[in-house]
Design an enzyme around this catalytic site. Sequence first.
Site, PDB file in Angstrom:
ATOM      1  N   TYR A 288      53.580  31.418  41.206  1.00 53.57           N
ATOM      2  CA  TYR A 288      52.694  31.544  42.371  1.00 53.57           C
ATOM      3  C   TYR A 288      53.139  30.557  43.438  1.00 53.57           C
ATOM      4  CZ  TYR A 288      49.657  33.934  38.964  1.00 53.57           C
ATOM      5  OH  TYR A 288      49.146  34.762  37.986  1.00 53.57           O
TER       6      TYR A 288
ATOM      7  N   HIS B  97      54.484  34.676  30.801  1.00 55.70           N
ATOM      8  CA  HIS B  97      53.961  35.519  31.892  1.00 55.70           C
ATOM      9  C   HIS B  97      54.448  36.961  31.782  1.00 55.70           C
ATOM     10  CE1 HIS B  97      52.685  35.159  36.404  1.00 55.70           C
ATOM     11  NE2 HIS B  97      52.206  36.230  35.842  1.00 55.70           N
TER      12      HIS B  97
ATOM     13  N   LEU C  37      38.537  43.196  39.476  1.00 52.16           N
ATOM     14  CA  LEU C  37      37.970  43.918  40.626  1.00 52.16           C
ATOM     15  C   LEU C  37      39.004  44.843  41.256  1.00 52.16           C
ATOM     16  CD1 LEU C  37      35.955  40.979  42.214  1.00 52.16           C
ATOM     17  CD2 LEU C  37      35.086  42.892  40.872  1.00 52.16           C
ATOM     18  N   GLY C  38      40.016  45.223  40.464  1.00 53.34           N
ATOM     19  CA  GLY C  38      41.019  46.152  40.981  1.00 53.34           C
ATOM     20  C   GLY C  38      41.720  45.611  42.214  1.00 53.34           C
ATOM     21  N   ARG C  39      42.080  44.310  42.165  1.00 57.47           N
ATOM     22  CA  ARG C  39      42.750  43.627  43.287  1.00 57.47           C
ATOM     23  C   ARG C  39      41.939  43.724  44.576  1.00 57.47           C
ATOM     24  NH1 ARG C  39      47.408  41.735  41.553  1.00 57.47           N
ATOM     25  NH2 ARG C  39      48.444  42.740  39.805  1.00 57.47           N
TER      26      ARG C  39
END
Length: 341
Positions: A60, A126, A207-209
């Site tokens: 990230y 990951h 939340l589905g992105r």
Amino acid sequence: MAAVKKIKLGSQGLEVSAQGLGCMGMSSFYGPPKSESDMIALIHHAIDSGVTFLDTSDIYGPYTNEILLGKALKGIRDRVQLATKFGISFANEKREIRGDPAYVRAACESSLKRLDIDCIDLYYQHRVDTRVPIEITMGEVKKLVEEGKIKYVGLSEASASTIRRAHAVHPITAVQLEWSLWTRDVEEEIVPTCRELGIGIVAYSPLGRGFFSLGSKLIETLADGDFRKFLPRFQPENLEHNAKLFDRVTEIAERKGCSPSQLALSWVHHQGDDVCPIPGTTKLDNFNQNLGALSVKLTQEEMAELESIVASVNVKGDRYSADISTWKDSDTPPPSSWKSA
């Protein structure tokens, strides 16, 4: 707001808040990095609210999100359960999946430095390197546990057979996977495998992105460089169809007196006490709303209604574009094939 309960994640002793906080969007992938001071304030607010399970990764940024977390946790390290990840190398601007022992060790040492801590609570692979036997990767991770650099071990986006083989080398505490009302593939094989082995489940993108917050309007709010613009489900021809799911979820949420995102997040919570969703956000209001999902209780009838809606809409588009390797093809060669460098 009621106190956030703690849950046991897996069977190795790790306890986390029943809901976590995904920190990726603070630094990367969802448009430009956000203000450091604002994000530190948000992290502190989360911890003060009882959300103490924080999720980051070396990729990230790359690297900048771990540095941000390191700064945010100065003096309060003991209040959180901190998860980070290795496995996606970004050397020379080129992304590569790696699981060889030398890389695993170097990645762990680097994360400890950036986070400015002595020990990582939960360290995930990951993405699985399909060239390196999982036993070899886990063998090095096991050494890091023995050296006190890691407390608990996790996998992300791993197939059922990879999970089994890894768990035989060192107990796996958690598997992180994408699970939401519109991403259900994991229920077939991955989730049952985790439950059979006593492995906790960490649901990312519950939340589905962001789809279950705004539906198709989400796309209008995305900044330049937000990678969601390129995901198959957010392409116009698929989004128009998928919006039907959001509309139906919104109808139930209105009856229930909650927001669509709270309903969608509550649905993930209702999958079991061994499931910890980690919705990410960069906004205080959204964080507070996500926290409210813990108070939304769904009846069996409401759960059944949500199931039937998902079945009838039949979401269009893959969750990733074809160039991103995921759990579907994450088997690795047998240990006998490995020749160490």
